[in-house]
Design an enzyme around this catalytic site. Structure first.
Site, short mmCIF file in Angstrom:
data_model
loop_
_atom_site.label_atom_id
_atom_site.label_comp_id
_atom_site.label_asym_id
_atom_site.label_seq_id
_atom_site.Cartn_x
_atom_site.Cartn_y
_atom_site.Cartn_z
N HIS A 162 -36.41 2.37 110.74
CA HIS A 162 -37.88 2.31 110.67
C HIS A 162 -38.28 0.88 110.41
CE1 HIS A 162 -38.37 6.52 109.33
NE2 HIS A 162 -37.40 6.31 108.49
N HIS B 232 -39.77 2.83 115.51
CA HIS B 232 -38.44 3.34 115.24
C HIS B 232 -37.50 2.80 116.29
CE1 HIS B 232 -41.01 6.16 113.05
NE2 HIS B 232 -40.05 6.08 112.16
N GLN C 36 -50.30 2.26 110.29
CA GLN C 36 -49.07 1.48 110.28
C GLN C 36 -48.79 0.92 111.65
OE1 GLN C 36 -46.28 4.57 108.97
NE2 GLN C 36 -45.86 3.30 107.19
N ARG D 221 -51.96 9.57 103.05
CA ARG D 221 -51.11 9.83 101.89
C ARG D 221 -51.99 9.95 100.66
NH1 ARG D 221 -46.31 5.38 102.98
NH2 ARG D 221 -45.76 6.16 105.05
N CYS E 251 -42.51 9.33 111.72
CA CYS E 251 -41.11 9.47 112.13
C CYS E 251 -40.75 10.80 112.79
CB CYS E 251 -40.16 9.23 110.96
SG CYS E 251 -40.83 8.29 109.60
N LYS F 6 -32.91 -0.75 102.46
CA LYS F 6 -34.00 -1.42 103.16
C LYS F 6 -34.16 -2.87 102.75
CE LYS F 6 -37.46 -0.07 99.72
NZ LYS F 6 -38.84 0.26 99.44
N ASP G 30 -46.16 0.88 113.21
CA ASP G 30 -44.88 1.53 113.00
C ASP G 30 -43.97 1.38 114.21
OD1 ASP G 30 -43.12 2.99 111.54
OD2 ASP G 30 -44.19 4.89 111.71
#
Lengths: 588, 588
Positions: B465, B334, B330, B312, B283, B419, B332
Site C-alpha cells: 500500500h 496498491h 487518499q 473513518r 484495499c 512500513k 492511494d
C-alpha cells in the site's frame, strides 16, 4: 400484406391478441394476464403450466401466421361488468376477473371485449380489451417473437411470477428485417458484455449489486471523460466545488429529501448520537456553501460544478449494467442567478449541453419540456407566476436554439420546477435520456437563500440544476454501445499498438513507441511471440484505434504500416506523420 | 541563567511544578491534577474555584519568576502509600489520592514526592512525583505560559472538566523568543483561519462535524493537487482504478476490517436485507478486481491508483480543521508484485514520494521504519521469514536512497506488515507525518490472491500500500500553513490580478487579461472603483502571486508593472515577457 393506412400501434396491439390466441391453442390451461404494445412491438403475460423454452417461439409464430392468413375479423361488444366477472370466473381467467373488479371500483358498469371471428363466423378468441384493433388479422404486418422473460403480475414481487413473451411487428418485411438486424447488432454491443471483454469494469457480489468496480481501462476512459467535461465547465465560467458523500439527517430533513425522496435514499447510519445519510443529490450541500456568508448581486451568476458521486436506491430487479446502478457520479452543477440572468444562463447551459454531446459523436437530439399540471398545482411547490415565467423561458430558449419541435409533458415536471430533458439517438438510432436542465423553486425558499440586489434590498435568487452527461456511469454505458466498444483515439486507453513482424524489429518498435509516448500518445508494443496474424487479431479484439505493423521495410524507411481500426484501411507513413495525424485527431 | 548541562525535559518538568506552586499560591483551594512535559514545554491540570482568564497568566508568571529567583531546592523523599493517601485526603487533594490508589493496585508500596524548599529551609510546595527534577528552581530557563484549555480528568468525558495551563520553557531567552515568534507565526498561518479568510473551505453543523465543504478556491487547489499527483502516477507506470464508497458487510468481514478496524468504521446501513458500510480503506475493493480473473507473472508488477475518498470515525473532540477529519481522499495505490520485484518497487515508491513532496517545497524529511515486535508476534499476522525479509528490504531501500538515519520503531508496525512513514518539516520547522509505504501480508492471504509464475505454478504475490500525499485534506491543511496561504502560481486559483490605476485603463486591462488567459493563465481584472492603494491591499489580502498595475505608461509601452507577492519586488515588463515568465514558473 398489410394495409398502409393501419395505425402501427393498433396493428401491434392486434398482433398481441393473435399471439395470445396462439398460446391458448398450445396451452388450453393458460391464464391470461395483459398484453399491451411497446416501442416496436408488444408483449403479453401468461400464467402457464410449464416454463417456455426458446424452441416454443417458432411454433407459436407458425400458429400466428396461420391466424393472420385467415383474416379473422376483430369484433367489439360490451357486456355488463358483473356478467363479465361471472364469465371469466367460469373459464377460470382469474387475472381478468381481478382487472374487471378494479374497473368496477373505478365506477365502470360495462366492460368491452374484442373477439376474433373466423371465416365460418365462429369466435376463436376473446379478450377483455378497450381496443382499438385492426379490422381483421390480415392487416397485421410481418412480426417476430423475440424473447421470453419473467414478470410479476402487476409488477408486484408478492404476486405470482408470469411468463412474458415479447414480439415485434412492422408494416413491411424490410422494416422488420432492419429492426431484427439492429437488435442483433445491439446484442453484440451490449455494454455488459463489452465491459467484460474489454476489461472495462466488473460487478462483484461481495461488494454489492449495482456498484461498479472500474478496471484500469474503464477507469481511464471514465477519467478522460470526466477531465474533458470538468475542464470544459471551468473554461465556460464554472467554478469547482467539492462536498462529502454523507451528511446528517438534519440536512436532508431541512432540504425536504426525507419527505419527498426517502424511498430513493439509503438507510440511516449512526455517528455517535447522530443519524447520517449517503447523499442522493449534491444540491443541499451546494446551497450550504452559498449560505455561509452574505451574497451580493455582483457575485451572480454563480456556477458551481462538482463531479459528485451520489447513491440512490434501486430495486435489485431493475439494475442493468452501467445504465441502471445504485451509485453514480453526476457532472453536476448549480447555477444561481438573478431573474434578469435566467434566460441567458439557460441558453448557455443548453448550448454547452449540445457542445458536450456532439463531442462524443451524438448528432440527433430530442428535447423534452416537462411542466407542471395547473389542474394539479398542489403537487408542485412554488408560485404560479414563477412556473409560468420559467416554462415560458424554457420554451423561448429552445426556440432560439433552433429546437422548434419538442415533446411537451404536462404534469411531468419534478415537484420543485419545470425542466428540459435531452434524449440522444445513438449510432443504432436508439434513444437515451442523458442531459437534464432543471429549475428549482424549492431549495432557495426552504433554505432562505438571498442576495442583496442593486437596489440594496434582499432578493431570492433563481437556481438551475444541470447535469449534461447526466450520470457518468450511464453515459459510459451508452457510449460503449454507441461506439461498439471502439473508443475514438482521444478516449481510448491505448491509442496505438506496435506489432513487430518478428523479434528482430523489437528495438525499432521500442524506439517508435518512445518517440510517440514522448509526444503524449498512449502506445504499447506487442512483445508476444505470436504470429503477425494473431497479433493483428488480438489488437482488433482489443479495439485499439491504430495498429502499427513494423517489418524490414519500415525499419529501413523510418515508417510504420498503419492499420486503422475504424476504416480497416492500411497506409504506410513516416513515424512523424503518424504522430502529427493522431495528435491532431485527439485535440478535443 | 540556566545551566546548559540541565536536561531540557527535566527542566520543563520542574517548571510545571513551579507553575503549580504559583497556582496554589493564587488559589489555595486548588485541587491538583497532573503536570507532565510535552514538546517544547509542559502543562498542568487544575480543579479551580473559578474559570481562568488570559489576564491570570502574567500574574502567575510573575509569581513563578519570583520562585525561580529564590533558587528553591527540589528535595525527593519516599513515603508509604497508605500514609500518603491519608496525607492527601487531609489536604483534600482527591485527584492525588486516586493516583496513589492506582499505584497501589499496580503493586507499589511506597510513593515518591518532590518538595520545594526555600532558602529558610521551609517547604513551599510538595507534589507526588517520580522525578527527576533540576537541583533548584534557579536552573529553570526562561519560560512563558501560553494558553488555557479545558481537559477532562484522565481524558474521560464522564469525569470532571479541569483547567489546563500550557507553558513553554527553553534554556535561553533567544530560544524562547524564537519559539514564541514561531507560535505567533503559526497562529497567523492556522489553516482553519486562512481557510475562512481566503474562502477555501467551510465546515457546517447541519452537514456534520469533520466533513469539509470545499468552496470554489479551495476546490480548485484541491483539484490541481489531485491532478498533479494523479498524472504523475500515470506517467510513472500506474494504472487508474475506481471503486464505490460503500460495500457490503460481507466484504469487510472477509477482509478482516470488521474484526480489526471496526472502531474506525461508520455504523451499518441497510439495503434491502443486506448490511453495507462506508469504506474506511480502498484495499479490499482493489483486491476484488485483482481476483476477477487469473493472473500471470507477466502482468506484474501491477500498480493500481485511485483518488479514493474514505470515511473513518474520529471522536468529535479530536477533530481539527482539515488535519483531522472524518472523510478524506487518499492518493492511494496498491502495488502487487513478485518477490523479485519487491525491492525495486519499494525504491520507486520512495523516490516518487520524494519527488512529489519536493514539488511542494518540502526539503527536510524524517524517515520512520515501523517493524513488528518479535516478543509480541501474536499481535502481527504473516510468517516470521516474510517480516524479516520485508524489514530488511525497507532498510536497504532507505540506505540506498541516502537515508542512513531513520527512526526505528519496534512494535510500531500495523498488524498486517512493516512500513515506512515519511515526516516532513514545514517552513516553520514543524514536522507532519504525510506519506506512508506499507507492506500487507494480510489481504493476499485472506483473499487467496495468486499468480501463475514462470514455473507454471501458483504463487502468492506481495502487496504494497502507498499513499504519498496521504490524506489530501490533511495535506492541504499542512500546505496552507506551510505556504501561509500564499499558494505558488501553479496552484493558486488566480495567478494574477490586473489593477487599472483608473477606469480609463480598463480596456487595456481586459486586453491583457484575454491575452494571458488564452495562454492558459488564470487572470482576473479588478473592476472595483477603489483607489489603487485599496486595490493593492485587496490583492495582497487575497495572496494572489502577481499584481499587474496598469496606467498610462504601461498602456503606451505595452507593459505591465508586476508586483510579486512573495518577494514584494516590482518590475515593469512587456506583457509577453510576463506571460513567458509565469508559464515557465508553473511548469511542474
Amino acid at each position: 400484406m398489410s394495409s398502409p393506412k393501419v395505425d402501427l400501434d393498433t396493428m401491434r396491439h392486434s398482433c398481441s391478441h393473435v399471439m395470445a390466441q396462439a398460446v391458448l391453442d398450445m396451452f388450453p390451461e393458460v391464464k391470461l394476464g395483459i398484453g399491451p404494445t411497446i416501442e416496436n412491438g408488444f408483449y403479453y403475460d401468461f400464467d402457464l403450466p410449464r416454463t417456455l423454452i426458446p424452441e416454443d417461439l417458432p411454433i407459436l409464430e407458425k400458429k400466428m401466421k396461420h391466424i393472420v392468413k385467415q383474416s379473422q375479423k376483430f369484433k367489439k361488444y360490451e357486456e355488463p361488468a358483473d356478467e363479465s366477472i361471472k364469465f371469466f370466473k367460469k373459464i377460470k381467467q382469474n387475472y381478468k376477473v381481478e382487472l374487471i373488479k378494479d374497473l368496477v371500483k373505478d365506477g365502470e358498469k360495462k366492460v368491452s371485449f374484442y373477439e376474433n371471428i373466423d371465416n365460418q363466423g365462429k369466435g376463436t378468441f376473446v379478450d377483455l380489451c378497450k381496443g382499438p384493433h385492426v379490422e381483421h388479422t390480415g392487416q397485421i404486418g410481418p412480426f417476430k417473437l423475440t424473447s421470453i422473460a419473467g414478470a410479476y403480475w402487476r409488477g408486484d414481487e408478492k404476486r405470482p411470477m408470469l411468463q412474458r413473451i415479447y414480439g415485434v411487428c412492422f408494416p413491411t418485411q424490410k422494416e422488420l428485417d432492419e429492426h431484427l438486424e439492429m437488435l442483433e447488432e445491439a446484442k453484440k454491443r451490449d455494454h455488459r458484455r463489452l465491459g467484460i471483454d474489454l476489461e472495462l469494469f466488473i460487478f462483484d457480489n461481495e461488494v454489492g449489486a449495482g456498484l461498479p468496480l472500474w478496471l484500469p481501462k474503464g477507469a481511464f476512459v471514465r477519467h478522460k471523460i470526466m477531465e474533458f467535461a470538468f475542464n470544459t465547465y471551468l473554461k465556460n465560467g464554472y467554478d469547482p466545488v467539492c462536498t462529502p458523500h454523507i451528511a446528517s439527517a438534519d440536512l436532508w430533513a431541512h432540504s425536504g429529501h426525507l419527505d419527498f425522496y426517502s424511498d430513493e435514499m439509503y438507510g440511516p447510519m449512526m455517528i455517535d448520537e447522530d443519524e447520517y445519510r449517503l447523499k442522493p443529490m449534491n444540491c443541499p450541500l451546494h446551497v450550504k456553501m452559498y449560505l455561509h456568508r452574505n451574497r451580493s448581486y455582483r457575485e451572480l451568476p454563480m456556477r458551481w460544478t462538482e463531479m459528485g458521486t451520489v447513491y440512490r436506491y434501486e430495486r435489485g430487479g431493475v439494475l442493468h449494467g452501467l445504465t441502471r446502478v445504485r451509485g453514480f457520479t453526476q457532472d453536476d452543477a448549480h447555477i444561481i442567478c438573478t431573474p434578469g440572468q435566467l434566460k441567458d444562463e439557460l441558453s448557455r447551459a443548453l448550448n454547452l449541453t449540445l457542445y458536450i454531446l456532439k463531442t462524443f459523436g451524438f448528432e440527433d437530439f430530442e428535447m423534452n419540456v416537462s411542466v407542471r399540471d395547473p389542474e394539479n398545482s398542489e403537487k408542485f411547490i412554488g408560485e404560479a407566476k414563477d412556473w409560468k415565467m420559467a416554462e415560458k423561458t424554457l420554451k423561448e430558449v429552445l426556440h432560439e436554439s433552433g429546437f422548434k419541435d419538442y415533446e411537451y409533458d404536462i404534469g411531468g415536471a419534478v415537484f420543485y420546477g419545470p425542466k428540459i430533458d435531452v434524449k440522444v439517438a445513438d449510432s443504432l438510432g436508439r434513444k437515451w435520456q442523458l442531459s437534464t436542465i432543471q429549475f428549482d423553486f424549492n431549495l432557495p425558499t426552504r433554505f432562505g437563500m438571498k442576495y442583496i440586489g442593486e437596489d440594496g434590498k434582499e432578493h431570492t435568487p433563481f437556481m438551475i440544476h444541470r447535469a449534461l452527461l447526466g450520470s457518468l456511469e450511464r453515459f459510459i454505458g451508452v457510449l460503449i454501445e454507441h461506439y461498439a466498444g471502439a473508443f475514438p483515439a482521444w478516449l481510448a486507453p491505448a491509442q496505438a499498438r506496435i506489432l513487430p513482424v518478428s523479434d528482430q524489429f523489437l528495438k525499432y518498435s521500442e524506439k517508435v513507441c518512445e518517440e510517440l509516448k514522448e509526444a503524449g500518445l498512449r502506445v504499447e508494443v506487442d512483445y508476444s511471440s505470436d504470429t503477425l496474424g494473431k497479433k493483428i487479431r488480438n489488437a482488433e479484439m482489443a479495439k485499439i484505434p491504430y495498429m502499427l505493423v513494423v517489418g524490414e521495410k519500415e525499419v529501413k524507411e523510418g515508417t510504420v504500416a498503419v492499420r486503422d481500426y475504424a476504416t480497416k484501411k492500411q497506409e504506410v507513413m513516416k513515424v512523424d506523420a503518424f504522430k502529427k495525424k493522431v495528435l491532431k485527431e485527439v485535440e478535443v
